[in-house]
Design an enzyme around this catalytic site. Structure first.
Site, mmCIF file in Angstrom:
data_model
loop_
_atom_site.group_PDB
_atom_site.id
_atom_site.type_symbol
_atom_site.label_atom_id
_atom_site.label_comp_id
_atom_site.label_asym_id
_atom_site.label_seq_id
_atom_site.Cartn_x
_atom_site.Cartn_y
_atom_site.Cartn_z
ATOM 1 N N GLU A 1 38.329 84.520 -1.186
ATOM 2 C CA GLU A 1 38.138 85.863 -1.691
ATOM 3 C C GLU A 1 37.601 86.780 -0.531
ATOM 4 O OE1 GLU A 1 35.485 86.234 -5.287
ATOM 5 O OE2 GLU A 1 37.186 85.516 -6.447
ATOM 6 N N ASP B 1 27.942 94.684 -7.725
ATOM 7 C CA ASP B 1 27.484 93.858 -6.603
ATOM 8 C C ASP B 1 25.899 94.286 -6.697
ATOM 9 O OD1 ASP B 1 29.648 92.396 -5.234
ATOM 10 O OD2 ASP B 1 30.356 94.436 -4.877
ATOM 11 N N TYR C 1 38.737 84.175 -13.899
ATOM 12 C CA TYR C 1 37.215 84.314 -13.160
ATOM 13 C C TYR C 1 36.229 84.553 -14.188
ATOM 14 C CZ TYR C 1 33.865 85.474 -9.356
ATOM 15 O OH TYR C 1 32.964 85.436 -8.612
#
Length: 265
Positions: free
Chosen positions: A49, A60, A174
């Site tokens: 990734e 994030d 994911y």
């Protein structure tokens, strides 16, 4: 079958979960990113990734935010990331997924991005901030170019939402290990196994788990249950601490190898 699906299939046949390391492209700069990708390949990565730095990375935590800031400060652009993928594609065969926010891609031009990403050797794209309800235009651009659309699901995603994500998804699904942003954590979510089972009921795609997995011990715990394990912040934090030094590549390769080894069931 895509190269991504092949990677998960091959890992499963070898009685291991696929190891999926994440790094931010351009941290500390794109030339070093090339070296780091080669190191991760040698360490045993099954899928890579590669994060596209963005100025407002809302999904994030602090570690990856700082990495994005360093990458942007070094002059990294989406065009530069694609050029870097094309460069490493000369001798790196592992599948590459771009981990990006929608804004850089929309600014680049969605259709142009799909064509250029495929030409560079990208295998899949994960949009962190595009929900399934708004994914159709992205899927319509990426699918004809042969790019897998990697979808995110979370512990709060119900069955209906997981199935909607699976409708668009390719390569793998994911699963975010816990609520919140990226970043290393000491403990795994107690409901992780149940969440993996729910994701498998909603999709036939391999399920990779990420967010908060930072040690070989945690990797081993997740690998026993999931089809793939994503480790990002733990690697990114080491890149940030070491900086552009002579030891950087060897240190990242050594640490990544311990994580890859922990994927064996």
């Amino acid at each position: 079958m895509s190269r991504l699906r092949d990677a998960f299939r091959n890992a499963g046949r070898a009685k291991r979960a696929a190891f999926v390391p994440y790094v931010t492209a351009g941290d500390p700069d794109l030339a070093r990113t090339v070296d780091i990708v080669h190191a991760l390949d040698r360490a045993g990565a099954d899928v890579l990734e590669l994060g596209v730095p963005f100025s407002d990375p809302i999904a994030d935590g602090p570690t990856n935010q700082r990495a994005a800031e360093r990458a942007l400060a070094s002059g990294t652009t989406l065009a530069g990331v694609l050029a870097t993928v094309a460069l490493v594609r000369r001798d790196v065969g592992l599948p590459i997924v771009l981990f990006t926010y929608a804004n850089p891609v929309i600014r680049y031009g969605l259709e142009k991005f799909a064509v250029d990403a495929a030409a560079a050797g990208v295998d899949g794209v994960l949009f962190t901030d595009v929900p399934a309800e708004e994914m159709a235009p992205f899927e319509e651009a990426l699918h004809p170019a042969g790019l897998d659309l990697i979808m995110l699901v979370t512990p709060t995603s119900g069955r209906k939402r997981m199935k909607a994500a699976a409708k668009f998804g390719g390569g793998f699904l994911y699963l975010v290990s816990r609520t919140g942003v990226t970043g290393a954590r000491q403990d795994l979510d107690a409901e992780l196994e149940n969440n993996i089972k729910a994701a498998r009921r909603a999709s036939r795609l391999p399920v990779a788990v990420g967010f908060g997995i930072s040690t070989p011990e945690q990797v081993a715990q997740v690998a026993a249950k999931a089809d793939g394990v994503v480790v990002g912040s733990a690697i990114v934090s080491r890149i940030g601490a070491l900086g552009d030094c002579d030891e950087l590549v060897d240190e990242i390769e050594h640490f990544a190898a311990t994580l890859a080894n922990a994927c064996t069931r």
